[in-house]
Design an enzyme around this catalytic site. Structure first.
Site, short mmCIF file in Angstrom:
data_model
loop_
_atom_site.label_atom_id
_atom_site.label_comp_id
_atom_site.label_asym_id
_atom_site.label_seq_id
_atom_site.Cartn_x
_atom_site.Cartn_y
_atom_site.Cartn_z
N GLY A 1 44.54 44.30 41.37
CA GLY A 1 44.55 45.59 41.69
C GLY A 1 43.27 46.26 40.95
O GLY A 1 42.58 47.34 41.63
N ASP A 2 43.22 45.69 39.87
CA ASP A 2 41.89 46.62 39.09
C ASP A 2 40.56 46.07 39.99
O ASP A 2 39.80 46.90 40.02
CB ASP A 2 41.87 46.02 37.55
CG ASP A 2 43.21 46.09 36.93
OD1 ASP A 2 43.94 46.97 37.35
OD2 ASP A 2 43.45 45.19 36.11
#
Ligand code: 26A
Length: 344
Positions: free
Chosen positions: A298-299
């Site tokens: 997600g980062d």
């Protein structure tokens, strides 16, 4: 022509060293962890770091969600494009973080607390899940004084876009608000990640105070659901939640808010303020065998997305850049990106 200005993207959050091992159900049970979650460590969790290192062959990997995003954005942007702020100690773990960021070409400006250890995050990988337990340490001591230091504030004024990891709501909401207001007053994009379900549930007040300033809000399906629950939206439909996020009241009316919700291997959902239609973007497929772990996926998405925003690319391309970088990160160990560099 592309801008040649330096440090166009400024990011803020919690620098952490990940202590990551491949675990099992017994380990999760021992510490009362869910397979896929992110929490703050309580006293009962504090042995997990040694446990991971001694019994699960854990590796030390640069982490901290928004620091991963910042390294990711820098991966796709020209040299010296990204600067990252947060709190760290003056110890071996901080040295590992600084070294990883240096290799990635990311400039870091830590608020250094020599008396408190650098934050650490125990990461237990089971299959495609990751459970994270964070002991914030020096990251918990980030403060406005650092942000307002003339040399740091000069970086804030110079930046053209801001990215804040929602995990920072547990640390210093006033610093988040300073960046948010700066962005609105200069009509620059302010990008916020919801970061984890517990932020939406237990840090609702500071989260909501920042909401009018979000130009882009990024989250995954679990965070979207937690937001909907804690805000009484009365729906679990990710598209409806994205729409609600996009249409919250907004301070800077010169930009329409965009809400972006990722859903693992399912399509990414994008809602734009005032638009009826919610868009879907299928992810870049990778085969199961190629997956190393999903820590940092997600980062990485946020990193690619921010790189696109900084470069003024169309929204669909920003999403594609995020998905591309996420697909690369999933192939690496932890929240990392391949070297030699691949180009988009
Ligand atoms: C305040 N908390 C809980 C946290 C974090 C965090 N980064 C900042 N603050 N808990 C986990 N992480 C980071 O999330 C990354 C994966 O998305 C981990 O360090 C990991 O690198």
């Amino acid at each position: 022509m592309a801008s040649t200005k330096e440090y166009r993207l400024l990011c803020l959050e919690n620098p952490l060293l990940d202590i990551q091992g491949f675990g099992n159900e017994a380990l999760l049970q021992k510490y009362g962890l869910k397979a896929n979650d992110a929490i703050l460590a309580e006293p009962k969790h504090l042995d997990i770091y040694e446990d991971l290192l001694n019994n699960y062959d854990a590796k030390l990997i640069a982490g901290g969600a928004a620091q991963n995003t910042a390294r990711g954005a820098q991966y796709m942007l020209p040299p010296n494009s990204v600067v990252y702020l947060g709190g760290a100690g003056d110890d071996k773990y901080a040295a590992i973080l600084r070294d990883a960021c240096k290799q990635a070409g990311l400039r870091v400006e830590y608020r250094v607390d020599p008396k408190i250890p650098t934050g650490r995050c125990g990461v237990v990988i089971t299959g495609h899940n990751r459970s994270m337990v964070t002991d914030l340490g020096a990251a918990n001591h980030y403060d406005l004084e650092h942000l307002k230091r003339p040399d740091i504030w000069a970086l804030v004024e110079n930046a053209e876009a801001y990215y804040v990891g929602g995990y920072h709501f547990t640390v210093c909401p006033p610093a988040i608000m300073e960046l948010a207001k700066q962005a609105a007053s200069k009509n620059r994009p302010f990008i916020l990640s919801l970061s984890a379900p517990f932020i939406c549930q237990f840090f609702k007040e500071p989260l909501d105070a920042s909401a009018p300033y979000w130009d882009y809000v990024i989250g995954n399906e679990g965070e979207a659901e937690a937001y909907a629950d804690s805000h009484g939206l009365g729906t679990k439909d990710v598209k409806e939640i994205a729409k609600a996020l996009a249409n919250l009241p907004k301070a800077n009316t010169q930009r329409k808010r965009v809400a972006v919700i990722t859903q693992g291997t399912e399509p990414t959902i994008v809602a734009v303020q005032g638009e009826d239609e919610v868009r879907e973007f299928p992810v870049h497929e990778i085969s199961k065998e190629e997956i190393n772990d999903t820590n940092g996926a997600g980062d990485a998405f946020a990193g690619g997305f921010c790189a696109g925003i900084v470069e003024g690319r169309p929204l669909a391309e920003c999403v594609d850049m995020g998905q591309w970088l996420a697909s690369l990160s999933i192939r690496e160990l932890g929240p990392s990106y391949p070297f030699p560099k691949k180009t988009y």
